[in-house]
Design an enzyme around this catalytic site. Sequence first.
Site, PDB file in Angstrom:
ATOM      1  N   MET A   1       0.810  -1.225   0.000  1.00  0.00           N
ATOM      2  CA  MET A   1       0.000   0.000   0.000  1.00  0.00           C
ATOM      3  C   MET A   1       0.842   1.273   0.000  1.00  0.00           C
ATOM      4  SD  MET A   1      -3.039  -0.915  -0.290  1.00  0.00           S
ATOM      5  CE  MET A   1      -3.881  -2.478  -0.274  1.00  0.00           C
TER       6      MET A   1
ATOM      7  N   TYR B   1       2.086   8.584  13.324  1.00  0.00           N
ATOM      8  CA  TYR B   1       0.959   7.641  13.366  1.00  0.00           C
ATOM      9  C   TYR B   1      -0.342   8.368  13.676  1.00  0.00           C
ATOM     10  CZ  TYR B   1      -2.085   3.938  15.268  1.00  0.00           C
ATOM     11  OH  TYR B   1      -3.144   3.098  15.532  1.00  0.00           O
TER      12      TYR B   1
ATOM     13  N   ILE C   1      -4.871  -2.855  21.876  1.00  0.00           N
ATOM     14  CA  ILE C   1      -5.275  -4.219  21.537  1.00  0.00           C
ATOM     15  C   ILE C   1      -4.015  -5.100  21.553  1.00  0.00           C
ATOM     16  CG2 ILE C   1      -6.473  -5.642  19.806  1.00  0.00           C
ATOM     17  CD1 ILE C   1      -8.165  -3.275  20.927  1.00  0.00           C
TER      18      ILE C   1
HETATM   19  N1  LIG Z   1      -3.168  -2.988  18.161  1.00  0.00           N
HETATM   20  C1  LIG Z   1      -3.537  -1.881  18.763  1.00  0.00           C
HETATM   21  O1  LIG Z   1      -3.272  -1.639  19.952  1.00  0.00           O
HETATM   22  C2  LIG Z   1      -4.337  -0.857  18.001  1.00  0.00           C
HETATM   23  C3  LIG Z   1      -4.843   0.259  18.700  1.00  0.00           C
HETATM   24  C4  LIG Z   1      -5.588   1.201  18.010  1.00  0.00           C
HETATM   25  C5  LIG Z   1      -5.821   1.043  16.644  1.00  0.00           C
HETATM   26  N2  LIG Z   1      -5.314  -0.042  16.007  1.00  0.00           N
HETATM   27  C6  LIG Z   1      -5.560  -0.140  14.552  1.00  0.00           C
HETATM   28  O2  LIG Z   1      -5.936  -1.457  14.197  1.00  0.00           O
HETATM   29  C7  LIG Z   1      -5.464  -1.753  12.880  1.00  0.00           C
HETATM   30  C8  LIG Z   1      -4.694  -3.070  12.905  1.00  0.00           C
HETATM   31  O3  LIG Z   1      -3.658  -2.982  13.853  1.00  0.00           O
HETATM   32  P1  LIG Z   1      -2.809  -4.276  14.267  1.00  0.00           P
HETATM   33  O4  LIG Z   1      -2.273  -4.042  15.633  1.00  0.00           O
HETATM   34  O5  LIG Z   1      -3.602  -5.499  13.986  1.00  0.00           O
HETATM   35  O6  LIG Z   1      -1.608  -4.172  13.217  1.00  0.00           O
HETATM   36  P2  LIG Z   1      -0.559  -5.283  12.717  1.00  0.00           P
HETATM   37  O7  LIG Z   1      -0.730  -6.577  13.431  1.00  0.00           O
HETATM   38  O8  LIG Z   1       0.787  -4.634  12.737  1.00  0.00           O
HETATM   39  O9  LIG Z   1      -1.017  -5.517  11.205  1.00  0.00           O
HETATM   40  C9  LIG Z   1      -0.743  -4.580  10.232  1.00  0.00           C
HETATM   41  C10 LIG Z   1      -1.116  -5.193   8.901  1.00  0.00           C
HETATM   42  O10 LIG Z   1      -0.819  -4.253   7.867  1.00  0.00           O
HETATM   43  C11 LIG Z   1      -0.018  -4.918   6.865  1.00  0.00           C
HETATM   44  N3  LIG Z   1       0.888  -3.942   6.253  1.00  0.00           N
HETATM   45  C12 LIG Z   1       1.947  -3.308   6.801  1.00  0.00           C
HETATM   46  N4  LIG Z   1       2.538  -2.516   5.891  1.00  0.00           N
HETATM   47  C13 LIG Z   1       1.851  -2.683   4.736  1.00  0.00           C
HETATM   48  C14 LIG Z   1       1.994  -2.159   3.416  1.00  0.00           C
HETATM   49  N5  LIG Z   1       2.987  -1.292   3.097  1.00  0.00           N
HETATM   50  N6  LIG Z   1       1.117  -2.538   2.465  1.00  0.00           N
HETATM   51  C15 LIG Z   1       0.126  -3.431   2.745  1.00  0.00           C
HETATM   52  N7  LIG Z   1      -0.067  -3.951   3.973  1.00  0.00           N
HETATM   53  C16 LIG Z   1       0.792  -3.583   4.952  1.00  0.00           C
HETATM   54  C17 LIG Z   1       0.733  -6.008   7.633  1.00  0.00           C
HETATM   55  O11 LIG Z   1       1.075  -7.110   6.820  1.00  0.00           O
HETATM   56  P3  LIG Z   1       2.419  -7.279   5.962  1.00  0.00           P
HETATM   57  O12 LIG Z   1       3.565  -7.009   6.877  1.00  0.00           O
HETATM   58  O13 LIG Z   1       2.336  -8.714   5.521  1.00  0.00           O
HETATM   59  O14 LIG Z   1       2.312  -6.331   4.825  1.00  0.00           O
HETATM   60  C18 LIG Z   1      -0.348  -6.473   8.605  1.00  0.00           C
HETATM   61  O15 LIG Z   1      -1.188  -7.405   7.984  1.00  0.00           O
HETATM   62  C19 LIG Z   1      -4.608  -0.560  12.453  1.00  0.00           C
HETATM   63  O16 LIG Z   1      -5.365   0.309  11.644  1.00  0.00           O
HETATM   64  C20 LIG Z   1      -4.273   0.117  13.770  1.00  0.00           C
HETATM   65  O17 LIG Z   1      -4.027   1.505  13.638  1.00  0.00           O
HETATM   66  C21 LIG Z   1      -4.581  -0.986  16.627  1.00  0.00           C
END
Ligand SMILES: NC(=O)c1ccc[n+]([C@@H]2O[C@H](COP(=O)([O-])OP(=O)(O)OC[C@H]3O[C@@H](n4cnc5c(N)ncnc54)[C@H](OP(=O)(O)O)[C@@H]3O)[C@@H](O)[C@H]2O)c1
Length: 262
Positions: free
Chosen positions: A92, A182, A217
Amino acid sequence: MTSLAKVLMVSLCVIYLALQWTSPTFDPESLRGARVLVTGASSGIGEQMAYHYARFGAQVVITARREKVLQQVVEKCLSLGAQKAVYIAADMSTDADPDRVVDFALEELGGLDYLVLNHIGPSYIRMWDGDHEQVQQLMKINFHSYVQMAGRALPFLERTGGALVVVSSVGGRVNTPCVAPYTSTKFALNGFFGSLRHELVMKRSNVSISICTLGLIDTASAMKHVREFTDMPAYPAADAALNIIITGATRQRELFYPWFTQ
Ligand SMILES: NC(=O)c1ccc[n+]([C@@H]2O[C@H](COP(=O)([O-])OP(=O)(O)OC[C@H]3O[C@@H](n4cnc5c(N)ncnc54)[C@H](OP(=O)(O)O)[C@@H]3O)[C@@H](O)[C@H]2O)c1
């Protein structure tokens, strides 16, 4: 406790119960056969969303960059009951891939009911050191690609009365130190998709937009970055994922998860 405090407590309980009673009910059957595209689905919340959609019998296209991991997620989706599960590896941060992914999903699924935008690029917890390129790069992944995919998918969501689901963060509502790049991307998402939602209402569009504001999370990536700074409780990714899906399926404008983030 003073009488004013008691009245406030009771009022808050009444408001909470009223909100519970008036919130739309979720019919899991509504997702059977639904055509869904989930981004950032190779890990964390996106991966858990893919599994939930699979259990509900949806047809899912998942995307992220790591092809091998996507393959494994697809296999698990099929074993959990997905009517269809396919992946497309995409980055992306490129100009072409956001459109390419939407086009792939439309072709594979023959239409789209849910576009779930969830991916994020790498972030660090540290004071901003003047690096503009990192902000640009993160804006491209966390914001511009969302806008690009939404623009490409909207005409098709219009045809199905579909839903656009945007995963955001408390970091997009409250200014927080040491995560400026972020947090800016998440403020941008809330601004853009909040405005777009008004426009869709003005145009009497049948597409809903749900903005999901999440607290901490317990995904591996979040824990890796955050644990040395805070011991605040982290909520389960699978439960966050289910709440996001229900919010989209019931076409609610907002989700705050966990509830106290509101
Ligand atoms: N976890 C928390 O505490 C938390 C809190 C508030 C909001 N959120 C939101 O929840 C959502 C998911 O968070 P998460 O913690 O599940 O994140 P995560 O486990 O780090 O997952 C991020 C995903 O994005 C993909 N990604 C990374 N760079 C990319 C790129 N350049 N192109 C395409 N895909 C890409 C990664 O896969 P690849 O590496 O395979 O590309 C992975 O599948 C996010 O929008 C985050 O802001 C999370």
